[in-house]
Motif scaffolding. Structure first.
Motif, PDB file in Angstrom:
ATOM      1  N   LEU A 160       0.808  -1.220   0.000  1.00  0.00           N
ATOM      2  CA  LEU A 160       0.000   0.000   0.000  1.00  0.00           C
ATOM      3  C   LEU A 160       0.846   1.277   0.000  1.00  0.00           C
ATOM      4  CD1 LEU A 160      -2.803   1.382   0.152  1.00  0.00           C
ATOM      5  CD2 LEU A 160      -2.664   1.169   2.641  1.00  0.00           C
ATOM      6  N   PRO A 161       1.909   1.392   0.817  1.00  0.00           N
ATOM      7  CA  PRO A 161       2.661   2.655   0.813  1.00  0.00           C
ATOM      8  C   PRO A 161       3.204   3.047  -0.558  1.00  0.00           C
ATOM      9  CG  PRO A 161       3.245   1.361   2.736  1.00  0.00           C
ATOM     10  CD  PRO A 161       2.396   0.472   1.869  1.00  0.00           C
ATOM     11  N   GLU A 162       3.530   2.074  -1.366  1.00  0.00           N
ATOM     12  CA  GLU A 162       4.108   2.372  -2.678  1.00  0.00           C
ATOM     13  C   GLU A 162       3.082   2.901  -3.668  1.00  0.00           C
ATOM     14  OE1 GLU A 162       4.976  -0.660  -1.028  1.00  0.00           O
ATOM     15  OE2 GLU A 162       6.650   0.554  -0.302  1.00  0.00           O
ATOM     16  N   GLN A 163       1.781   2.693  -3.418  1.00  0.00           N
ATOM     17  CA  GLN A 163       0.760   3.101  -4.389  1.00  0.00           C
ATOM     18  C   GLN A 163      -0.132   4.237  -3.899  1.00  0.00           C
ATOM     19  OE1 GLN A 163      -2.929   0.601  -4.512  1.00  0.00           O
ATOM     20  NE2 GLN A 163      -1.571  -1.059  -3.828  1.00  0.00           N
TER      21      GLN A 163
ATOM     22  N   ARG B 183       4.735   8.011   6.702  1.00  0.00           N
ATOM     23  CA  ARG B 183       4.915   6.612   6.297  1.00  0.00           C
ATOM     24  C   ARG B 183       4.525   6.392   4.839  1.00  0.00           C
ATOM     25  NH1 ARG B 183       6.147   2.353   5.008  1.00  0.00           N
ATOM     26  NH2 ARG B 183       6.111   0.357   6.112  1.00  0.00           N
ATOM     27  N   PHE B 184       3.655   7.264   4.308  1.00  0.00           N
ATOM     28  CA  PHE B 184       3.154   7.116   2.940  1.00  0.00           C
ATOM     29  C   PHE B 184       3.690   8.205   2.008  1.00  0.00           C
ATOM     30  CE2 PHE B 184       0.042   5.214   5.782  1.00  0.00           C
ATOM     31  CZ  PHE B 184      -0.107   3.961   5.223  1.00  0.00           C
ATOM     32  N   THR B 185       4.666   8.965   2.484  1.00  0.00           N
ATOM     33  CA  THR B 185       5.188  10.066   1.661  1.00  0.00           C
ATOM     34  C   THR B 185       6.708   9.980   1.597  1.00  0.00           C
ATOM     35  OG1 THR B 185       5.136  11.480   3.620  1.00  0.00           O
ATOM     36  CG2 THR B 185       3.276  11.649   2.106  1.00  0.00           C
ATOM     37  N   PRO B 186       7.234   9.175   0.683  1.00  0.00           N
ATOM     38  CA  PRO B 186       8.702   9.045   0.592  1.00  0.00           C
ATOM     39  C   PRO B 186       9.396  10.360   0.266  1.00  0.00           C
ATOM     40  CG  PRO B 186       7.615   8.031  -1.304  1.00  0.00           C
ATOM     41  CD  PRO B 186       6.542   8.342  -0.309  1.00  0.00           C
ATOM     42  N   ASP B 187       8.684  11.271  -0.385  1.00  0.00           N
ATOM     43  CA  ASP B 187       9.268  12.571  -0.719  1.00  0.00           C
ATOM     44  C   ASP B 187       8.827  13.630   0.289  1.00  0.00           C
ATOM     45  OD1 ASP B 187      10.419  11.500  -3.049  1.00  0.00           O
ATOM     46  OD2 ASP B 187       8.542  11.772  -4.143  1.00  0.00           O
ATOM     47  N   PHE B 188       8.871  13.267   1.586  1.00  0.00           N
ATOM     48  CA  PHE B 188       8.322  14.153   2.615  1.00  0.00           C
ATOM     49  C   PHE B 188       9.065  15.475   2.714  1.00  0.00           C
ATOM     50  CE2 PHE B 188      11.748  12.042   4.831  1.00  0.00           C
ATOM     51  CZ  PHE B 188      12.250  13.019   5.666  1.00  0.00           C
ATOM     52  N   ALA B 189      10.316  15.521   2.260  1.00  0.00           N
ATOM     53  CA  ALA B 189      11.082  16.767   2.361  1.00  0.00           C
ATOM     54  C   ALA B 189      10.599  17.807   1.357  1.00  0.00           C
ATOM     55  CB  ALA B 189      12.568  16.483   2.157  1.00  0.00           C
ATOM     56  N   ASP B 190       9.852  17.368   0.351  1.00  0.00           N
ATOM     57  CA  ASP B 190       9.357  18.267  -0.694  1.00  0.00           C
ATOM     58  C   ASP B 190       7.919  18.638  -0.373  1.00  0.00           C
ATOM     59  OD1 ASP B 190       8.989  19.685  -3.017  1.00  0.00           O
ATOM     60  OD2 ASP B 190       8.718  17.918  -4.290  1.00  0.00           O
TER      61      ASP B 190
ATOM     62  N   ASP C  75      -5.045   0.577  -5.857  1.00  0.00           N
ATOM     63  CA  ASP C  75      -5.765  -0.696  -5.766  1.00  0.00           C
ATOM     64  C   ASP C  75      -6.159  -1.075  -4.348  1.00  0.00           C
ATOM     65  OD1 ASP C  75      -5.404  -1.280  -8.601  1.00  0.00           O
ATOM     66  OD2 ASP C  75      -3.296  -1.621  -8.088  1.00  0.00           O
ATOM     67  N   ALA C  76      -5.852  -0.225  -3.378  1.00  0.00           N
ATOM     68  CA  ALA C  76      -6.168  -0.530  -1.989  1.00  0.00           C
ATOM     69  C   ALA C  76      -6.283   0.768  -1.212  1.00  0.00           C
ATOM     70  CB  ALA C  76      -5.088  -1.428  -1.372  1.00  0.00           C
ATOM     71  N   ALA C  77      -6.918   0.677  -0.056  1.00  0.00           N
ATOM     72  CA  ALA C  77      -7.076   1.860   0.800  1.00  0.00           C
ATOM     73  C   ALA C  77      -7.097   1.421   2.251  1.00  0.00           C
ATOM     74  CB  ALA C  77      -8.364   2.610   0.456  1.00  0.00           C
TER      75      ALA C  77
END
Length: 370
Positions: free
Chosen positions: A151-154, A215-222, A269-271
């Motif tokens: 889920l985190p990747e999508q 956890r769901f924002t890999p680009d959190f610095a932006d 595809d998921a929530a």
């Protein structure tokens, strides 16, 4: 100063810096349910009447000196429940005092420099630190984390939605001594007041969910804040982007009859949807729902929530088992919150303020200190 009964060597001793509403209404009830592993042994407050009264409820020593508490050999774990501006110095002092673990209420620092100093001292002394963002220790969240797969990747959208009564509604029922001071009235149309309320809303209330958001924002610095406003009598609506993820932060503290605290992460595809217990609720965890096409997995509720989860984790760390959050995680969580708070305040138009959306002079620190 009161004298405590002989402490049980099998129990881990807890010392608490600050005996205000958070200590009285949240931590002491949580610790009371964990009496088989933890024991409150020392409570410090700058007001001797408050310190003595609150300590007397649990048979603990009391003092008005941080140094006295940190020198107490019966104290293994230190909980820092003081005003925000003292957190960093007190965390560092607790680590240098050789305690086994430290809990610091959020935020654990006021800027990146303080956070880096804390990280360095924790690494030097080996004392683990956790921050009191209780949702990260809720069994409902932890179960979802174990079950959500990719889920985190999508995820493309994250929402945190909070509807709560003001803190005093809970605190005045749950505490003996609050020492509440009516804040001075202020011009709620003043742009500087609005900026302060947005900053306080992020750092006092939204901050509970921002580690989850990250956890769901890999680009959190932006971080780019697209819209920010306050709502009556206290709350905020903040829309932002972090990389490719859209984030909505909403909160309202009013005379609501039905509190709600919801967190959502929506992917292709998921929530995930999590219903957290409101502030100050002591029993029962969050309930998580993971939805995919044709299937919903329900996790929870479990027997305890994040308040108790914090203390279970501290006992584990103080006993030399388990892994604490990494210093990098704590610093990045703080940097994320500070970036959002600064950007939200920066959206306030100092030349034109809509009085219709301005709050009524209630200070952010008063309302969101739990």
């Amino acid at each position: 100063m009161s004298s405590q009964a002989q402490a049980s060597p099998a129990l881990l001793g807890v010392g608490i810096l600050g005996a205000g509403p958070v200590t009285q209404a949240i931590h002491l009830p949580s610790l009371a349910r964990l009496g088989d592993i933890l024991e409150v042994r020392h409570i410090m407050d700058i007001d001797p009447v408050v310190a003595e009264s609150v300590a007397g409820r649990v048979g603990a020593r009391f003092s008005t000196s941080m140094d006295e508490l940190l020198a107490d050999p019966a104290v293994d774990i230190v909980a820092i429940c003081s005003p925000h501006q003292f957190h960093a110095a007190q965390v560092i002092a607790a680590c240098r005092a050789g305690k086994k673990a430290v809990l610091c209420e959020k935020p654990f620092a006021m800027n990146g420099e303080e956070a880096a100093a804390i990280s360095a001292v924790s690494a030097e002394t080996g004392v683990p630190i956790i921050v009191g963002a209780m949702h990260t220790f809720d069994p409902g969240w932890l179960a979802a984390e174990d079950a959500w797969g990719d889920l985190p990747e999508q995820v493309h959208t994250v929402r945190s939605s909070i509807v709560l009564p003001p803190n005093p509604r809970f605190e005045d029922f749950a505490t003996e001594i609050v020492g509440r001071v009516t804040p001075p009235s202020s011009d709620s149309t003043d742009p500087e007041v609005i900026k302060g309320m947005l900053t306080g809303g992020v750092m006092g209330l939204a901050i509970h969910d921002l580690p989850l958001v990250r956890r769901f924002t890999p680009d959190f610095a932006d971080v780019e804040v697209l819209h920010a406003e306050i709502v009556r009598p206290f709350g905020y609506v903040i829309s932002l982007r972090a990389g490719n993820v859209a984030i909505e932060l909403r909160a309202a503290m009013n005379a609501t009859w039905e509190p709600a605290w919801e967190f959502e992460a929506i992917g292709d595809d998921a929530a995930l949807k999590i219903d957290f217990t409101p502030s100050y609720v002591q029993a029962g965890s969050a309930t998580a729902r993971i939805r995919t096409a044709g299937r919903t997995t329900v996790l929870g509720p479990f027997g305890h929530n994040g308040y108790e989860g914090e203390w279970r984790k501290l006992a584990e760390l103080a006993s030399g088992t388990g892994q604490p959050p990494s210093a990098e995680t704590l610093i990045h969580d703080l940097e994320f919150a500070l970036a959002i708070a600064e950007a939200a305040a920066g959206r306030v138009d100092t030349g034109r303020v809509d009085a219709g959306s301005a709050a009524s002079g209630t200070t952010a620190d008063q309302e969101v200190n739990a």
